[in-house]
Design a protein around this motif. Structure first.
Motif: not given
Ligand SMILES: Cc1cc2nc3c(=O)[nH]c(=O)nc-3n(C[C@H](O)[C@H](O)[C@H](O)COP(=O)(O)OP(=O)(O)OC[C@H]3O[C@@H](n4cnc5c(N)ncnc54)[C@H](O)[C@@H]3O)c2cc1C
Length: 365
Positions: A7-12, A79-80, A152-155, A159-160
């Motif tokens: 799973g490559g969502g934020i929790n994964g 973020t803001r 999407s960008a923060l996730g 990942a990076d």
């Protein structure tokens, strides 16, 4: 240990990153693109969740408020801070005292990580950024502060960082079967790991069922839809709907307005899209509160995601938003969890994997 994360969502991603931080060799498998499911279809708020206070889930709120700070410090460019107005009408489901108590608790729980204290604006003194609110029955509005992100960008940012630390990510790789002894099959390979972490979000239970691994946890799948409306808004609004007592957010979004969300139970066979009824519900919610109505033709686009809520037998509105971690042999499964608190979830997954060498079945909340 060799650990696979499904799973490559934020929790994964946050689980994989935390596991790598504990010295494991980590490979992550995502059947589509990273953040392509629920984690890229959120309301894009980093928050404690004001409404969880109403449900008495103080821990969830406290953790969310503190994790909000973590994301803002690590990725300030994605973020803001956002100011949110909570208008109070004479027909509102909650009175001024109840709202003031909730917002005071929200301020206190954020402690030193506060983004600004709440305040009350009488109807006569409302600032221009909130002046579009309908006047009839309006007593005034509270304002408070939370944070927005590009999910999407923060996730992908996370990942990076995880890849930089040594996590290997395989996108477009469907995991078709997992086994208690650590065998993992994709459409092309059969691989062996010491531990498999199943963080497949709404599909976590389905993967266990397909793999004939027993589980005590039922997921309640609740779709949430959003509209992006071709109209700018300077401030955000949390609208407490008198019809069902839910909160609907109106948020600034790249010069447009993001409006959401809904709560509709669904199955995994149904398409995850915003229905006509949900469009109408959100338009009605907005038009009930603002002078200048939006029409269907003002909607630029819609998107929807499915909340993987742990089923407690309650209504969709009252289900728990925290996570449950279950261990069966070498398989650690994660159910539920919020975007904002995914870093903490990752640390808890890494703790569970650490204990996993003691084989057996357990459930950690
Ligand atoms: C409408 C809505 C609004 C929300 N708003 C907020 C908010 O503002 N703030 C907040 O903190 N939280 C919010 N949430 C909650 C948050 O978005 C979710 O809890 C979180 O994104 C879940 O992440 P996940 O990684 O568990 O699931 P997902 O993001 O769904 O990731 C699971 C991944 O697993 C993959 N997968 C599934 N099966 C397999 C398989 N067999 N093989 C390989 N890959 C597989 C899927 O493709 C998917 O990418 C919202 C949720 C919804 C639905």
């Amino acid at each position: 240990m060799r650990v696979a994360v499904v799973g490559g969502g934020i929790n994964g991603v946050m689980s994989a990153w935390a596991l790598r931080g504990r010295g494991h060799d980590v490979a992550l498998f995502e059947r589509g693109a990273l953040m392509g499911a629920t984690s890229g279809a959120s309301s894009k708020l980093l928050h404690g969740g004001l409404r969880y206070l109403e449900q008495g889930d103080v821990r969830q709120v406290y953790e969310g408020l503190h994790e909000r700070r973590w994301w803002m410090q690590r990725a300030p460019e994605l973020t803001r801070r956002v100011e949110l107005f909570l208008p109070l009408y004479s027909h509102a489901p909650h009175g001024r005292l109840a709202l003031a108590a909730g917002l005071t608790a929200y301020d206190l729980l954020s402690g030193r990580t506060t983004l600004g204290r709440h305040r009350w604006w009488s109807r006569q003194n409302l600032p221009t950024r909130a002046s579009e609110l309908k006047c009839d029955g309006l007593r005034g509005a509270f304002s408070y502060w939370d944070a927005q992100m590009d999910d999407s960008a923060l996730g992908r940012w996370a990942a990076d960082r995880a890849c930089d630390d040594g996590v290997v990510i395989h996108e477009n790789t469907d995991v078709t079967h997992i086994a208690r002894d650590g065998e993992l099959r994709t459409t092309h390979d059969a691989l062996r790991f010491d531990v498999i972490v199943n963080v497949a979000g709404p599909w976590a239970r389905a993967l266990l069922d397909a793999s004939e691994i027993p589980s005590h946890t039922q997921l309640d799948l609740v779709r949430g839809s959003h509209l992006i409306v071709n109209r700018p808004t300077e401030a955000g609004f949390a609208l407490n709907l008198p019809s069902d007592g839910r909160l609907v957010f109106v948020l600034p979004h790249h010069g447009r307005t993001l409006l959401g969300t809904t709560e509709v139970r669904q199955t995994l066979d149904e398409p995850i899209v915003c229905s006509v009824a949900e469009r109408e519900y959100l338009l009605d919610a907005y038009n009930n509160f603002f002078e200048n109505p939006i029409r269907d033709t003002d909607i630029e686009t819609t998107f929807a995601g499915v909340r993987p809520l742990v089923d407690t037998g309650k209504s969709a509105h009252a289900q728990r938003h925290g996570e449950t971690i279950e261990v069966e042999g070498s398989v650690v499964s994660v159910f539920g969890g919020k975007w904002t608190t995914s870093r903490l979830l990752g640390e808890r997954v890494a703790d569970a994997v650490g204990k996993c060498t003691r084989r057996g079945t357990s459930r950690l909340n």
